[in-house]
Design an enzyme around this catalytic site. Sequence first.
Site, PDB file in Angstrom:
ATOM      1  N   GLU A 237      24.674 -47.473 -42.418  1.00 56.79           N
ATOM      2  CA  GLU A 237      24.903 -46.532 -43.524  1.00 56.79           C
ATOM      3  C   GLU A 237      23.633 -46.581 -44.361  1.00 56.79           C
ATOM      4  OE1 GLU A 237      27.399 -44.601 -43.791  1.00 56.79           O
ATOM      5  OE2 GLU A 237      28.953 -45.524 -42.558  1.00 56.79           O
ATOM      6  N   CYS A 271      23.541 -43.359 -52.877  1.00 62.38           N
ATOM      7  CA  CYS A 271      23.101 -42.885 -51.553  1.00 62.38           C
ATOM      8  C   CYS A 271      23.443 -41.418 -51.381  1.00 62.38           C
ATOM      9  CB  CYS A 271      23.715 -43.731 -50.452  1.00 62.38           C
ATOM     10  SG  CYS A 271      25.492 -43.904 -50.558  1.00 62.38           S
TER      11      CYS A 271
HETATM   12  P1  NDP Z   1      17.870 -52.674 -48.722  1.00 62.99           P
HETATM   13  O1  NDP Z   1      17.682 -52.019 -47.395  1.00 62.99           O
HETATM   14  O2  NDP Z   1      16.675 -53.186 -49.423  1.00 62.99           O
HETATM   15  O3  NDP Z   1      18.876 -53.913 -48.598  1.00 62.99           O
HETATM   16  C1  NDP Z   1      20.197 -53.768 -48.093  1.00 62.99           C
HETATM   17  C2  NDP Z   1      20.724 -55.133 -47.688  1.00 62.99           C
HETATM   18  O4  NDP Z   1      19.989 -55.615 -46.552  1.00 62.99           O
HETATM   19  C3  NDP Z   1      20.568 -56.201 -48.770  1.00 62.99           C
HETATM   20  O5  NDP Z   1      21.672 -57.061 -48.753  1.00 62.99           O
HETATM   21  C4  NDP Z   1      19.315 -56.923 -48.317  1.00 62.99           C
HETATM   22  O6  NDP Z   1      19.235 -58.217 -48.808  1.00 62.99           O
HETATM   23  C5  NDP Z   1      19.522 -56.926 -46.824  1.00 62.99           C
HETATM   24  N1  NDP Z   1      18.312 -57.184 -46.048  1.00 62.99           N
HETATM   25  C6  NDP Z   1      17.007 -57.075 -46.428  1.00 62.99           C
HETATM   26  N2  NDP Z   1      16.187 -57.379 -45.396  1.00 62.99           N
HETATM   27  C7  NDP Z   1      16.979 -57.671 -44.344  1.00 62.99           C
HETATM   28  C8  NDP Z   1      16.742 -58.030 -42.976  1.00 62.99           C
HETATM   29  N3  NDP Z   1      15.504 -58.142 -42.489  1.00 62.99           N
HETATM   30  N4  NDP Z   1      17.795 -58.236 -42.176  1.00 62.99           N
HETATM   31  C9  NDP Z   1      19.056 -58.100 -42.636  1.00 62.99           C
HETATM   32  N5  NDP Z   1      19.365 -57.761 -43.908  1.00 62.99           N
HETATM   33  C10 NDP Z   1      18.332 -57.546 -44.751  1.00 62.99           C
HETATM   34  O7  NDP Z   1      18.672 -51.622 -49.590  1.00 62.99           O
HETATM   35  P2  NDP Z   1      19.046 -51.706 -51.135  1.00 62.99           P
HETATM   36  O8  NDP Z   1      19.840 -52.934 -51.396  1.00 62.99           O
HETATM   37  O9  NDP Z   1      17.819 -51.471 -51.927  1.00 62.99           O
HETATM   38  O10 NDP Z   1      20.034 -50.472 -51.287  1.00 62.99           O
HETATM   39  C11 NDP Z   1      19.609 -49.177 -51.533  1.00 62.99           C
HETATM   40  C12 NDP Z   1      19.645 -48.354 -50.274  1.00 62.99           C
HETATM   41  O11 NDP Z   1      20.968 -48.351 -49.751  1.00 62.99           O
HETATM   42  C13 NDP Z   1      19.301 -46.898 -50.514  1.00 62.99           C
HETATM   43  O12 NDP Z   1      18.453 -46.428 -49.501  1.00 62.99           O
HETATM   44  C14 NDP Z   1      20.665 -46.210 -50.437  1.00 62.99           C
HETATM   45  O13 NDP Z   1      20.589 -44.861 -50.090  1.00 62.99           O
HETATM   46  C15 NDP Z   1      21.343 -47.031 -49.408  1.00 62.99           C
HETATM   47  N6  NDP Z   1      22.782 -46.878 -49.499  1.00 62.99           N
HETATM   48  C16 NDP Z   1      23.428 -46.218 -48.502  1.00 62.99           C
HETATM   49  C17 NDP Z   1      24.789 -46.004 -48.585  1.00 62.99           C
HETATM   50  C18 NDP Z   1      25.524 -45.321 -47.486  1.00 62.99           C
HETATM   51  O14 NDP Z   1      26.733 -45.490 -47.429  1.00 62.99           O
HETATM   52  N7  NDP Z   1      24.901 -44.568 -46.608  1.00 62.99           N
HETATM   53  C19 NDP Z   1      25.559 -46.443 -49.748  1.00 62.99           C
HETATM   54  C20 NDP Z   1      24.782 -47.141 -50.726  1.00 62.99           C
HETATM   55  C21 NDP Z   1      23.428 -47.341 -50.592  1.00 62.99           C
HETATM   56  P3  NDP Z   1      18.387 -58.500 -50.138  1.00 62.99           P
HETATM   57  O15 NDP Z   1      18.894 -57.565 -51.187  1.00 62.99           O
HETATM   58  O16 NDP Z   1      18.724 -59.905 -50.409  1.00 62.99           O
HETATM   59  O17 NDP Z   1      16.952 -58.224 -49.785  1.00 62.99           O
END
Ligand code: NDP
Length: 498
Positions: A237, A271
């Site tokens: 997502e 998002c």
């Molecule tokens: P990120 O992609 O930065 O992080 C998402 C999650 O992935 C966090 O828990 C992060 O941990 C974790 N993560 C980071 N690096 C890795 C890795 N290498 N392997 C596995 N997990 C990892 O997104 P954001 O948290 O900044 O969220 C915003 C984004 O989410 C926007 O693009 C938004 O559009 C999208 N989004 C999509 C939705 C949907 O339903 N389609 C709904 C809500 C948001 P950590 O934070 O600790 O780095």
Amino acid sequence: MTTTEVTRTFESLNPTTGDVVGTHPIHSDDEVRAAVERAREAAAWWSALTYDERDRHLSTWKGVITRRLPQLASVMHEETGKPHGDAMLEAALAIDHLAWAAGHAGKVLKRRKVAPGLLMANQAATVEYRPLGVVGVIGPWNYPVFTPMGSIAYALAAGNAVVFKPSEYTPGVGEWLARTFLESVGRPVLQVVTGLGETGAALCRAGVDKVAFTGSTATGKRVMAACAETLTPVVIEAGGKDAVIVDQDADIDAAADATLWGACSNAGQTCTGVERAYVHERVYDEFLAALTAKARGLRADATAGSQLGPITMPRQLGVIRGHIQDALDRGGRAVVGGLDAVGERFVQPTILVDVPEDSAAVQEETFGPTVTVARVGTMEEAIARTNGTRYGLGSTVFSKARGMEIAGQIRSGMTAVNGVITFAAIPSLPFGGVGDSGFGRIHGPDGLKEFTYAKAIARQRFKPLLALTTFARTEKADQQLASMITMLHGRGTTIPKG
Ligand code: NDP
């Protein structure tokens, strides 16, 4: 967020004040694996329960969350900066999804008969949807309850155990959910592991049976690559660049209101937030006037009762500033806000016009309270431009006569007609995107099935009249099969000559 390597902990900060909200462990690879092992034991118990029994346990948890809603909202407010009322709304919607998932899992997933067909008329055919085992959920910070619960609630209701890695910006919210679950159910069917990106990466490699990832497209690709090593299936997502289309017969005031809320609520960190508007030229001026008037009444600040909070993730400020700068450099104009709107923690609503279609502000996810507004000659042009990005998450149409027709032509997972983001609050509707917005679905029957595998059983009820699956098959049986298949399927339209 700051880290202390020696103690292997990190702090979550209040984005409004910079104050420390909490200190949390950075779980190592081994600790994540241990959590998955515990989850596997819990899953054995959980999956053996009946749907009604799981529904009762999930209802207990739902009751606890509901009664402590203000407490949960406070943690959400502290960690993300979002207004308390918005936090309450988000959590309330998540509770509704939990109730739906728990209440409908049996109906959607339990064993059911399917027609075996004439050739296999001697068989009783059934299908059911079995839980996968342990699901790893990786969530973002922007909707720290609603978004991960879209996976957690549906995975649990389908009979899986869950290990949840919340964003490093919202670990307290994740811990709150796991703590109240344990209190309600008494077994670690839902656990939380905290840390930075590496903890999420560790979860992908910890032997889970599926990963449900919500976050940016770039991280989604990394998650998928890590999961590919073990053929672990994933739901992605990811981000969006949602547009609103406003037709000439639309209720302009309602469209402007929805566009502003879609663009600016949660400080634009949604998002499925509205980031672009395509407006029929006959109503463009009226729409822009209504939108600007409303936007001027909205302010992001730290005062009590403010409707817009801060930008939760500091580095996003640079992205928002960059998109505005690029739009202005390339001939765009800010009719509300602009570069000055980007402060140290808060971003004021910004409306950009005359922005070239290939600029970052139109093509890339901005994730701030900004929206580009463009004039279109026809709805066909609006649809083509709406479909002109790599994303395809949500979309909105305001039109009295053509709403459904236009919605049907938009390449996105969800569309709201004469409303905005309404689809997310309807538990029976699937939620997810296409293209760079990802794949797989949470919510609704599709969201329950996403966390299962289909189990098909064909049971022989009586000996077949035509024995086909045996080396003792006779020539007569082959002839009878040929006659039967010709009778059943041979009467189709013939291939046109020439
Ligand atoms: P990120 O992609 O930065 O992080 C998402 C999650 O992935 C966090 O828990 C992060 O941990 C974790 N993560 C980071 N690096 C890795 C890795 N290498 N392997 C596995 N997990 C990892 O997104 P954001 O948290 O900044 O969220 C915003 C984004 O989410 C926007 O693009 C938004 O559009 C999208 N989004 C999509 C939705 C949907 O339903 N389609 C709904 C809500 C948001 P950590 O934070 O600790 O780095």
